[in-house]
Design a protein around this motif. Structure first.
Motif, mmCIF file in Angstrom:
data_model
loop_
_atom_site.group_PDB
_atom_site.id
_atom_site.type_symbol
_atom_site.label_atom_id
_atom_site.label_comp_id
_atom_site.label_asym_id
_atom_site.label_seq_id
_atom_site.Cartn_x
_atom_site.Cartn_y
_atom_site.Cartn_z
ATOM 1 N N LEU A 28 2.969 -2.829 -0.153
ATOM 2 C CA LEU A 28 3.996 -2.459 0.827
ATOM 3 C C LEU A 28 3.630 -1.147 1.524
ATOM 4 C CD1 LEU A 28 6.845 -3.077 2.006
ATOM 5 C CD2 LEU A 28 7.775 -1.659 0.150
ATOM 6 N N LEU A 29 3.211 -0.155 0.736
ATOM 7 C CA LEU A 29 2.850 1.138 1.315
ATOM 8 C C LEU A 29 1.581 1.031 2.164
ATOM 9 C CD1 LEU A 29 3.597 3.525 -1.710
ATOM 10 C CD2 LEU A 29 4.999 3.110 0.318
ATOM 11 N N THR A 30 0.629 0.197 1.719
ATOM 12 C CA THR A 30 -0.588 -0.011 2.508
ATOM 13 C C THR A 30 -0.263 -0.655 3.852
ATOM 14 O OG1 THR A 30 -2.048 -0.143 0.584
ATOM 15 C CG2 THR A 30 -2.794 -1.239 2.597
ATOM 16 N N ASP A 31 0.600 -1.660 3.822
ATOM 17 C CA ASP A 31 1.026 -2.297 5.077
ATOM 18 C C ASP A 31 1.668 -1.269 6.005
ATOM 19 O OD1 ASP A 31 0.126 -4.739 4.201
ATOM 20 O OD2 ASP A 31 2.093 -5.455 3.545
ATOM 21 N N SER A 32 2.426 -0.361 5.418
ATOM 22 C CA SER A 32 3.118 0.656 6.209
ATOM 23 C C SER A 32 2.131 1.593 6.906
ATOM 24 C CB SER A 32 4.060 1.466 5.305
ATOM 25 O OG SER A 32 4.679 2.496 6.023
ATOM 26 N N VAL A 33 1.100 2.075 6.171
ATOM 27 C CA VAL A 33 0.152 3.001 6.800
ATOM 28 C C VAL A 33 -0.783 2.270 7.758
ATOM 29 C CG1 VAL A 33 0.244 4.645 4.891
ATOM 30 C CG2 VAL A 33 -1.532 2.879 4.892
ATOM 31 N N LYS A 34 -1.039 0.987 7.508
ATOM 32 C CA LYS A 34 -1.912 0.223 8.404
ATOM 33 C C LYS A 34 -1.259 0.008 9.768
ATOM 34 C CE LYS A 34 -5.008 -2.245 5.268
ATOM 35 N NZ LYS A 34 -6.214 -1.639 5.866
ATOM 36 N N ARG A 35 0.060 0.060 9.807
ATOM 37 C CA ARG A 35 0.732 -0.046 11.101
ATOM 38 C C ARG A 35 0.459 1.196 11.949
ATOM 39 N NH1 ARG A 35 4.756 -2.966 8.108
ATOM 40 N NH2 ARG A 35 5.924 -1.068 7.589
ATOM 41 N N ILE A 36 0.141 2.297 11.277
ATOM 42 C CA ILE A 36 -0.210 3.537 11.972
ATOM 43 C C ILE A 36 -1.706 3.567 12.289
ATOM 44 C CG2 ILE A 36 -0.230 6.058 11.802
ATOM 45 C CD1 ILE A 36 2.104 5.748 9.772
ATOM 46 N N VAL A 42 -3.231 8.188 0.178
ATOM 47 C CA VAL A 42 -3.726 7.454 1.343
ATOM 48 C C VAL A 42 -5.211 7.766 1.514
ATOM 49 C CG1 VAL A 42 -3.494 7.075 3.823
ATOM 50 C CG2 VAL A 42 -1.462 7.600 2.453
ATOM 51 N N TYR A 43 -6.013 6.697 1.647
ATOM 52 C CA TYR A 43 -7.466 6.844 1.791
ATOM 53 C C TYR A 43 -7.964 6.155 3.055
ATOM 54 C CZ TYR A 43 -7.636 8.177 -3.179
ATOM 55 O OH TYR A 43 -7.463 8.795 -4.385
ATOM 56 N N GLN A 44 -9.112 6.632 3.509
ATOM 57 C CA GLN A 44 -9.843 5.970 4.591
ATOM 58 C C GLN A 44 -11.286 5.782 4.128
ATOM 59 O OE1 GLN A 44 -10.704 8.165 8.321
ATOM 60 N NE2 GLN A 44 -9.854 6.419 9.419
#
Length: 703
Positions: free
Chosen positions: A155-163, A184-186
């Motif tokens: 859920l949190l990954t989906d949230s940051v991927k929207r950004i 959060v990683y890149q």
């Protein structure tokens, strides 16, 4: 005035915690810890560590999930250890072009070598989400808790991927599961080899010097991050990718250090267990470490015999040998340290203090109500199962090629073909292993497992060996290899047709091994879950009993900071000193005829015999300093971690701990624990004078 009083109070509390101990998360670094760093010589504002555009945390990287590294140029150069780049260097090596033996330097971008399955990961943000995790896991069994955390992670990954679609989130437990942080990683997955010295220098001293001091190892390698040419962001490998251009990178210093100078290490330490109970330490010593030592004694001897006989075999197995030997020796040293300092007794005495504190009803609650009698009983019940599973993992998991395939085809192999006609087929990797070595290793693992593990934990195949082959493991293995098609190129296996699938004796071996592993696992899991609950309570009790002190969590391969000073140590009459020089490596090179770990190419002796080392020699000692010691707190995973001075400048790369403190993963000894680093000036000297890597030196622009 109130703020000053709080800081003073914090420093008084911290005074009982030595400045050289601690693996601190950066986003919530305690004020008292930062103030102590300043007292020790750190000269930068706190936001230069984390949460600013040019913060140090922005250019320290997780290197491929097992090491650390640091970005050192505007074109994405990354420094890490030679042993961190070892598998990549080895994968590009052949008998004709042996980069492991001869080193490598890419004179242009086009010559830089891509590497499959390697990456660097940047930490972008971290925060405490304990309350959110507790809300979704409260009252659930372990498996359900893990599933809930996985769902939250998605859920949190989906949230940051929207950004930003290149980001992802990981949730990790801290303080034995009393806290949870989301990070959060890149990830950048196009990582190319740029430079490495020959193994004779990058691994100088070999296993003779591993975990030892004094050291002279030039333990570094250089990679470059490549990015999407349009976005400067992550991209899968493509010839059209271009060097990554970071906003900031680590300044590289030629100034050096002196005894007592502030030193800081930032990286990704793997695993420590300093909150572990005395019962857990005993299991670590008597079962986990002991089984690892015993099995790897056998494995390493077999590998070495074949590697010494053939250059091709050496290249095939060198990476495996080095990885196996590293923690074989670590386990030996850890057990020695546990006994020499009486660590189990010390931990039991500390636990007695916790018991006394808990005896006061006002200190006891559901979170801290440790049942010490139950904890001891659980570890006693766990012991035979841990022994069996430890031997199973050491003997069969990712060992010989035959055993690896036997397990893989039964567990986790993705079938090919159509939905109505699925089959498993192994890629041809016959150039990566030696058949005779593989046979001998498989037979030895079967034989040793049978000798050390009770029959109740042995798969059915051991009865076959005993009855049909009269206990002759070599004869059974020869039969197995001749009858199975696991190693035959192009063989298709059809798992949906179980009758025919299991006709292959190698497939049967894998099936029986996995069946036994699952059986042991089903017995050990509930015990381990119960142990984890009690260890969690023990950790919480410690934190509450010492709530006036700052506490760091055990390492879990998230970014951490450790700090302290440059300096040596005393043990008996031995004064370690705090750095090594070219004379010390020349003395060891003279022993090369009798010890292959000290054998180098003639050019290396010439380079180390120079009368003047130019800008790379130390201004105070007038020598080229090779490796140095700090009391920074490190462990596995910190390899390749940048070592900074008080101004945030790169002065070295951490690569090892010292033999006298190998129990530091479970107990940090402030008198003996040291971090060994390679001096960045030694690194640059070798790049310049051996590699003639002018373009890289110019790119890095050391000052």
């Amino acid at each position: 005035m109130k703020k000053t009083a709080l800081i003073v109070a914090g420093l008084m509390a911290l005074s009982t915690v030595h400045a050289d101990e601690g693996m601190w998360t950066l986003y919530n670094l305690p004020d008292a810890v930062y103030e102590q760093m300043v007292n020790e010589g750190f000269q930068l504002p706190c936001d230069m560590l984390y949460n600013s555009p040019n913060a140090i945390s922005n250019y320290v990287v997780n290197f491929s999930g097992y090491c650390s590294g640091v970005v050192v140029s505007p074109d994405g150069l990354v420094f890490t250890n030679h042993h961190c780049g070892f598998s990549a260097i080895n994968s590009h090596s052949t008998v004709e072009h042996d980069y492991m033996l001869n080193g490598f330097y890419a004179k242009s971008y086009s010559e830089e070598l891509p590497n499959e399955k390697m990456f660097v990961s940047f930490m972008k943000e971290q925060k405490d989400i304990t309350s959110r995790v507790n809300a979704i896991t409260r009252g659930k069994e372990t498996d359900a808790q893990e599933a809930a955390i996985d769902s939250l992670t998605n859920l949190l990954t989906d949230s940051v991927k929207r950004i930003d679609k290149t980001l992802h989130v990981e949730i990790d437990p801290f303080y034995e599961g009393n806290k949870y942080f989301a990070t959060v990683y890149q990830d950048f997955k196009d990582l190319r080899l740029v430079f490495t010295v020959p193994k004779s220098m990058g691994k100088f001293g070999g296993e003779t010097d591993n975990w030892m001091w004094p050291r002279q190892t030039c333990d570094f390698s250089v990679f470059r991050i490549y990015a999407d040419p349009k976005t400067n962001g992550p991209a899968d490998y493509s010839p059209s990718n271009v060097p990554y251009h970071p906003e900031h990178w680590a300044p590289v210093s030629l100034e050096g250090y002196k005894d007592g100078d502030f030193a800081m290490t930032v990286g990704y330490p793997g695993t420590t267990n300093r909150y572990l109970s005395s019962y857990g330490i005993k299991q670590r010593r008597d079962i986990e470490n002991t089984s690892r030592i015993q099995v790897r004694d056998i494995k390493l001897a077999i590998l070495k015999k074949y590697m010494d006989a053939s250059e091709k075999t050496r290249i095939q197995y060198e990476d495996s040998y080095v990885g196996s030997a590293n923690y074989w020796k670590n386990s030996i040293g850890m057990n020695k340290c546990i006994d020499s300092i009486g660590l189990i007794r010390q931990k039991a005495e500390y636990e007695a203090k916790i018991r006394a504190w808990l005896s006061n009803p006002k200190n006891k609650n559901s979170a801290t109500d440790v049942d010490f009698a139950l904890l001891e009983q659980l570890y006693n019940r766990n012991a035979p199962l841990a022994h069996a599973i430890g031997y199973w993992q050491e003997s069969f998991w990712k060992n010989s090629e035959f055993l690896t395939r036997a397990i893989k085809i039964n567990f986790g192999m993705q079938p090919k073909g159509t939905p109505d006609n699925q089959y498993c087929e192994f890629d041809d990797n016959s150039n990566e292993w030696n058949l005779e070595l593989d046979k001998e290793l498989t037979a030895a693992m079967f034989k040793n497992y049978a000798a050390n593990v009770p029959e109740e934990y042995q798969p059915e195949l051991f009865k076959t060996i005993k009855t049909k082959f009269k206990g002759n493991y070599e004869k059974y293995t020869a039969w197995l290899y001749s009858k199975s098609k696991l190693l035959v190129k192009g063989t298709k296996f059809y798992p949906d047709n179980q009758k025919d699938f299991l006709k292959d004796p190698g497939v049967q071996v894998g099936f029986q091994l996995m069946l036994q592993y699952a059986e042991i696992g089903s017995q050990i899991k509930p015990i381990m879950d119960s142990i984890a609950q009690q260890e969690k309570k023990l950790c919480q009790a410690k934190l509450e009993m010492e709530m006036n002190k700052p506490h760091y969590s055990d390492a879990n391969f998230t970014m951490r900071l450790s700090y302290g000073q440059v300096g040596g140590y005393m043990i008996g009459n031995f004064n370690s000193g705090y750095y090594t020089t070219t004379q010390s490596i020349l003395d060891k090179m003279k022993q090369g005829a009798n010890n292959a770990d000290y054998k180098v190419e003639p050019i290396m002796e010439q380079l180390m015999s120079a009368k003047n080392f130019g800008p790379y020699q130390d201004k105070r000692t007038k020598q080229l300093q090779l490796c140095f010691l700090t009391n920074n707190d490190i462990t596995g995973g910190n390899s390749g971690s940048p070592m900074f001075d008080g101004k945030g400048r790169l002065i070295g790369l951490a690569f090892d701990g010292n033999w006298d403190s190998l129990s530091s993963d479970i107990n940090f000894d402030t008198h003996l624990a040291r971090c060994i680093g390679v001096d960045i000036r030694y690194v640059l000297y070798m790049m310049d004078k051996w590699g003639h890597a002018d373009r890289l030196i110019k790119e890095i622009s050391p000052k």
